[in-house]
Each structure stands twice: as C-alpha cells, then as structure tokens.
Design a protein around this motif. Sequence first.
Motif, PDB file in Angstrom:
ATOM      1  N   GLU A  40       5.871  56.422  -2.559  1.00 27.67           N
ATOM      2  CA  GLU A  40       5.721  55.101  -1.945  1.00 27.67           C
ATOM      3  C   GLU A  40       5.888  55.220  -0.436  1.00 27.67           C
ATOM      4  OE1 GLU A  40       7.852  51.332  -3.347  1.00 27.67           O
ATOM      5  OE2 GLU A  40       8.852  51.804  -1.445  1.00 27.67           O
ATOM      6  N   HIS A 114       2.848  46.366  -2.916  1.00 30.00           N
ATOM      7  CA  HIS A 114       3.782  45.242  -2.944  1.00 30.00           C
ATOM      8  C   HIS A 114       3.954  44.735  -1.515  1.00 30.00           C
ATOM      9  CE1 HIS A 114       5.634  47.750  -6.448  1.00 30.00           C
ATOM     10  NE2 HIS A 114       4.491  47.192  -6.792  1.00 30.00           N
ATOM     11  N   HIS A 116       6.093  42.048   0.884  1.00 26.27           N
ATOM     12  CA  HIS A 116       7.269  41.186   0.976  1.00 26.27           C
ATOM     13  C   HIS A 116       7.100  40.202   2.128  1.00 26.27           C
ATOM     14  CE1 HIS A 116      10.098  43.447  -1.711  1.00 26.27           C
ATOM     15  NE2 HIS A 116       9.197  44.390  -1.492  1.00 26.27           N
ATOM     16  N   GLU A 232       8.071  38.568  -3.156  1.00 27.66           N
ATOM     17  CA  GLU A 232       7.307  39.809  -3.257  1.00 27.66           C
ATOM     18  C   GLU A 232       6.034  39.574  -4.060  1.00 27.66           C
ATOM     19  OE1 GLU A 232       7.931  44.428  -4.827  1.00 27.66           O
ATOM     20  OE2 GLU A 232       9.427  42.881  -5.258  1.00 27.66           O
ATOM     21  N   ARG A 234       3.027  41.372  -5.901  1.00 25.67           N
ATOM     22  CA  ARG A 234       2.813  42.673  -6.505  1.00 25.67           C
ATOM     23  C   ARG A 234       1.461  42.789  -7.203  1.00 25.67           C
ATOM     24  NH1 ARG A 234       7.462  45.386  -7.860  1.00 25.67           N
ATOM     25  NH2 ARG A 234       6.617  45.913  -9.905  1.00 25.67           N
TER      26      ARG A 234
END
Length: 380
Positions: A40, A114, A116, A232, A234
């Motif tokens: 990630e 993802h 945020h 978040e 996703r």
Amino acid sequence: MKIGIEAEYWVIDASGALCDGRALTIHDNVEPEFVAPLIEVHTPPLERVDELRRSFGTTLRTVLDAAAADGKRLVPLGTPLASVASPPVTDRGRLLERIYGAGLAPATQCAGTHVHFDLDDATRQLTLLTALDPALALVSSSPWYAGHPRGNSSRAHAYRSLCGEAFVPLRGLWSYPSDLPEWERRVETSYDRFRTLAAERGVTENELATHFRPDDAIVAPVRLRRCPPTVEWRAPDTALPSETLRLVGDVARLVRRAADEPVEIGEPSVEPGRIVVPPFADLERLSQAAIEHGLGSSAVREYLKRMGIDTETYRPIATEIGHDAPVTRADARRIRLTYAERLERDVAVLTARSAIEGASKQRALVDGGWNTDTSTGKLP
C-alpha cells in the motif's frame, strides 16, 4: 478539508509473476498488505490535489526505483487476473483467516483504492459517498477474477459477492443513514456479529482487540473512521495514479460542497445550493451496472454526468483489456508487465508535472517581490 489516498499495488518479478513485495516498504508512506505480493502506498492528509499529486508521485517514484534495483515492478490492476495462492502474512491477516476460513480467499485477490476525507457533516458525507458508488466504473482495472471474466470491476464483484456468507454484514454497500447515531448502531451491530463469529472460531477477546476496533473491522465501500476522524471511501479499484487523482479531485469537489449544502434524496442532480442523490434502490441498480458493465452502461454514464462528473475524461484499464474469454496464466503475466510499464510512464509524467508546478510557484513568489535566501537557497 484534508484528503488522504491509500492505493494498493501488486508486486511482480521480471517474468510478470507475483512475488513478495515486503522489501519495498522502505518509505514512511509505504506499508505491507496482508498478502505478500501486495503493498500500500499512501499520502499524508493534504488539502489540495496538486499536493496529493506531489506526495503520491514522489513516494511512488522512490518505490519504483527500489523495485527496479531488485528486479521487481508494481502493477495497478484490481485483481491479479489469474488465480494465485496468496496466504496472509500479517498477524491481522492470519487472524481474519482463522475467523473467515476459505471465505476470506477472494479478499486476498483484490487491490483497491481508499480515500479519506476529513470528518465534517458525517451524515451528508456518508450519504454522498454511498451515492457515488457507481463512480467505481471510472477506474475499473480488472475484468477477470481467478482467470474468468466477472464484469467490468471483478474486484468489486469478488469482494462483495464471493466472500463467505459470514462476511456479508461487513462487505456490502450500506443504505443511506438517517443520522449519525443510526449509522453507529449499524456499526456496533455488525461488530457484535464479528465478535461472535470470532469467538466461535476460538479467538479470544484480547486477540480481537489487539487487531480490530468496530470502525476498522467494517470493510464496506464507505465507512466512518474515528482515529483519525475521517469518512473513508473504499469503492474504487487500484488504477493508474493519474486516473486515481482525477477521480479524487472530482469526488472531493462534491464532498466539499456537502460541508455547506444539503444532500437530499430524489431525482439525481447537482444544483446551486444542494446535491440530490437517487433513492437507495435505484442506486443499488446503478452500482450493479457499474460493476458489470462499467462505462459501457448508458445509465451509469448518464448518472455520473448528472452528478457533475465528465466521464469522457476517463480511460479505465478494464475497458482496454476486457473481453469475455478466460485469461491464461501466461496472458496474465503478459498483461501485468504491460501495465507495470504503463504505471512507470504515468509516474514519470506525474513527477515531471509536479516539478514544473513547483518551479512555477517559486518563480511567482520571486516575481511577486519575495527573494530567496542566497545562503540556503530557501524562501524566507
């Protein structure tokens, strides 16, 4: 409003086969995922898309250089295309495997993005980001799961439909919340089911508490995080960084508006002073069309346009490579190598653009009367 990006990428060797990528977690903004071939790359919370571009591009450049030195590359595909064995390698991953057993396997074949957003009006943000679920079609990056065609976003299909039944309360798209307390009750109810299932599998409360909280045990397409306080999103696949940044910019523009304008349910539109999203039953149909057909669905294209997103500016990878036949392991390796090269070119463009923007800003400051400190070369 600050925004942060987390994007997962597959790691491959020179032949295109998946390989262990944990040695590439050499930067504060890079972390291993719960299977070895997945890492990630993330950004810190930043206010502007150009700041995100600079941070994202710089980190990716560092990782790509380290990968090249080790004979490895990164791949921006939502699944590895063909079936691969990827057992969990982290304590959290191994604990999930104990809890879900074989039902966890599809999640180990998925790479997503993802985003945020700073928590503001949680109910509006949760509603809006839920309503933007069909925007996953803009960056769909794999039509194949385990070698077979599974729709335009095979990652979303696998994650939401193929995991074990025990995963159902945690993985799917939740309906719009009536208010924040009602959403939080849903989270607590889902977490209680998770705890019960864990206990049935012999997991102790201490083990569970070490790795999970109610907010991060939920893996739905939209979730509320308490630490740090963010909403978040996703829904999207991993994708080329430039496409991810374009999507983040389009979605952030709407989320920022939701801080000051009501989000209502009705005939979808973005109007002066308000945002209108469709009834949830209509949204579910649009999301399914996005997963199955992507931008090939006229209903999805029209909906996203009504939400103020120009679909013509996107070129999803799944549209480029998608067809109805199964993919062989050899073909999967070849396609991974193709998109590893595409990622490298994309990052080169991103970092060059950031450098040009940075130089332009410095010139503007100097032209505006600011002088650099000749002893340090820095702006005062």
